[in-house]
Design an enzyme around this catalytic site. Structure first.
Site, short mmCIF file in Angstrom:
data_model
loop_
_atom_site.label_atom_id
_atom_site.label_comp_id
_atom_site.label_asym_id
_atom_site.label_seq_id
_atom_site.Cartn_x
_atom_site.Cartn_y
_atom_site.Cartn_z
N SER A 1 -18.39 -8.22 15.64
CA SER A 1 -18.82 -8.78 14.35
C SER A 1 -19.97 -9.76 14.61
O SER A 1 -20.18 -10.19 15.74
CB SER A 1 -17.65 -9.54 13.72
OG SER A 1 -18.08 -10.36 12.65
N TYR B 1 -10.40 -14.98 12.37
CA TYR B 1 -11.32 -13.84 12.49
C TYR B 1 -12.44 -14.17 13.48
O TYR B 1 -12.75 -13.39 14.38
CB TYR B 1 -11.89 -13.51 11.11
CG TYR B 1 -12.70 -12.22 11.07
CD1 TYR B 1 -12.06 -10.99 11.02
CD2 TYR B 1 -14.09 -12.24 11.08
CE1 TYR B 1 -12.79 -9.81 10.97
CE2 TYR B 1 -14.83 -11.08 11.04
CZ TYR B 1 -14.18 -9.86 10.97
OH TYR B 1 -14.91 -8.68 10.95
P1 NAD Z 1 -11.51 -2.10 6.03
O1 NAD Z 1 -10.58 -3.17 5.58
O2 NAD Z 1 -12.01 -1.14 5.02
O3 NAD Z 1 -10.91 -1.28 7.24
C1 NAD Z 1 -10.03 -1.84 8.18
C2 NAD Z 1 -9.29 -0.72 8.85
O4 NAD Z 1 -8.36 -1.26 9.78
C3 NAD Z 1 -8.51 0.11 7.84
O5 NAD Z 1 -8.57 1.46 8.23
C4 NAD Z 1 -7.11 -0.41 8.02
O6 NAD Z 1 -6.12 0.52 7.65
C5 NAD Z 1 -7.10 -0.69 9.52
N1 NAD Z 1 -6.02 -1.59 9.86
C6 NAD Z 1 -5.89 -2.88 9.51
N2 NAD Z 1 -4.72 -3.35 9.97
C7 NAD Z 1 -4.10 -2.34 10.63
C8 NAD Z 1 -2.87 -2.20 11.30
N3 NAD Z 1 -1.98 -3.20 11.36
N4 NAD Z 1 -2.56 -1.00 11.86
C9 NAD Z 1 -3.42 0.03 11.76
N5 NAD Z 1 -4.61 -0.05 11.15
C10 NAD Z 1 -4.93 -1.21 10.57
O7 NAD Z 1 -12.73 -2.89 6.64
P2 NAD Z 1 -13.94 -2.42 7.57
O8 NAD Z 1 -15.08 -3.26 7.18
O9 NAD Z 1 -14.11 -0.95 7.58
O10 NAD Z 1 -13.42 -2.93 9.00
C11 NAD Z 1 -13.45 -2.16 10.17
C12 NAD Z 1 -13.77 -3.04 11.35
O11 NAD Z 1 -15.10 -3.52 11.22
C13 NAD Z 1 -12.88 -4.28 11.44
O12 NAD Z 1 -12.56 -4.54 12.80
C14 NAD Z 1 -13.77 -5.38 10.89
O13 NAD Z 1 -13.44 -6.64 11.39
C15 NAD Z 1 -15.11 -4.91 11.40
N6 NAD Z 1 -16.29 -5.47 10.74
C16 NAD Z 1 -16.55 -5.22 9.41
C17 NAD Z 1 -17.70 -5.76 8.85
C18 NAD Z 1 -18.09 -5.51 7.42
O14 NAD Z 1 -19.09 -6.05 6.96
N7 NAD Z 1 -17.39 -4.68 6.66
C19 NAD Z 1 -18.55 -6.54 9.60
C20 NAD Z 1 -18.25 -6.79 10.94
C21 NAD Z 1 -17.11 -6.23 11.49
#
Ligand code: NAD
Length: 252
Positions: free
Chosen positions: A144, A157
């Site tokens: 991130s 986080y």
């Molecule tokens: P999201 O909330 O849409 O997806 C998160 C995913 O993680 C989902 O598929 C969810 O089911 C899964 N998950 C969460 N807890 C879980 C558990 N206990 N067991 C199994 N699966 C679990 O959000 P996203 O943005 O797609 O996030 C994906 C990754 O990207 C994360 O690690 C997040 O921190 C990272 N991220 C996102 C952004 C952004 O801007 N969206 C930026 C930087 C990093």
């Protein structure tokens, strides 16, 4: 050309692939030729349809990564289904928002368990298989901007994602000589569930957008190229990097 982005014949295990960035990454790896094992606690139907449309084999493994309980089963099922795991994408992650002064132990532990602890032990379990058959592989952690910056109102986080950057470097150092490339991608601000609270706050949303040189939030498909690159033979000599895919945010 002495390098290749082709993933044909490889299996990629992607956690949290039902939606958002994990889905975007799974589809991109499928389009590059990989078979997909999608791991998560929700229905993978949409991701399955998209990966199959790309011509990929697709399997799903139901598992809740908030504890270590399913780790061995995930790896065993994936190996039984596909023969071996060549690519692991540690994407599943959660976020909790509250002022640091009020932050609870539960919001600390829940985030650290999914984002850091399960990521480490799943990486360990998969790396054991990659080392045992001496064929190596690729591990990609989804970090991130909070791997580089402090942020506000997301203490667990930021701690988890800063920790993940360090863990990426440690694992790269230990496993590079074993043929495993461990790297991370640091997404900027993407349109997913993770950022819904920010996008629905008009002030925060416009502050963020105003700082992104590309002038727009990222879409999950914007991560595909970086994921395919780090998963491919083209990245064979790349170890321990955290690659921002952020529309220029960190350059600002
Ligand atoms: P999201 O909330 O849409 O997806 C998160 C995913 O993680 C989902 O598929 C969810 O089911 C899964 N998950 C969460 N807890 C879980 C558990 N206990 N067991 C199994 N699966 C679990 O959000 P996203 O943005 O797609 O996030 C994906 C990754 O990207 C994360 O690690 C997040 O921190 C990272 N991220 C996102 C952004 C952004 O801007 N969206 C930026 C930087 C990093």
């Amino acid at each position: 050309m002495t390098f290749s982005f082709d993933l044909a014949g490889k299996t990629a295990l992607v956690t949290g692939a039902n939606t958002g960035l994990g889905q975007g990454i799974a589809v991109a790896l499928a389009q590059a030729g990989a078979s997909i094992v999608a791991v998560g606690r929700s229905s993978m139907d949409e991701t399955e349809r998209l990966c199959r449309e790309a011509g990929a084999a697709f399997h799903s493994v139901q598992a809740d990564l908030s504890s270590l309980e399913p780790i061995e089963r995930i790896v065993a099922e994936a190996v039984t289904l596909t023969g071996r795991i060549g690519i692991l994408v540690n994407n599943a992650g959660i976020i909790r928002r509250a002022d640091a002064i009020d932050f609870t132990e539960k919001d600390w532990d829940d985030v650290m368990n999914v984002n850091l602890k399960s990521t480490f032990f799943l990486s360990q379990a998969v790396a054991r298989t990659m080392i045992a058959d001496e064929q190596g592989g690729k591990i990609i952690n989804i970090a991130s901007l909070l791997s580089f910056q402090g942020g506000i109102r997301i203490p667990s986080y930021t701690a988890s994602k800063s920790g993940l950057a360090g863990l990426t470097r440690l694992l790269a150092c230990e496993w590079a000589a074993k043929g495993i490339n461990v790297n991370a991608i640091a997404p900027g601000y993407f349109v997913t569930n993770n950022t819904e609270a920010l996008r629905s706050d008009p002030k925060r949303s416009s502050e963020i957008l105003g700082r992104i040189p590309a002038g727009r939030w990222g879409n999950p498909s914007d991560l595909g190229g970086a994921a395919v690159f780090l998963a491919s033979p083209a990245a064979n000599y790349i170890h321990g990097i955290v690659l921002p895919v952020d529309g220029g945010w960190l350059a600002r």
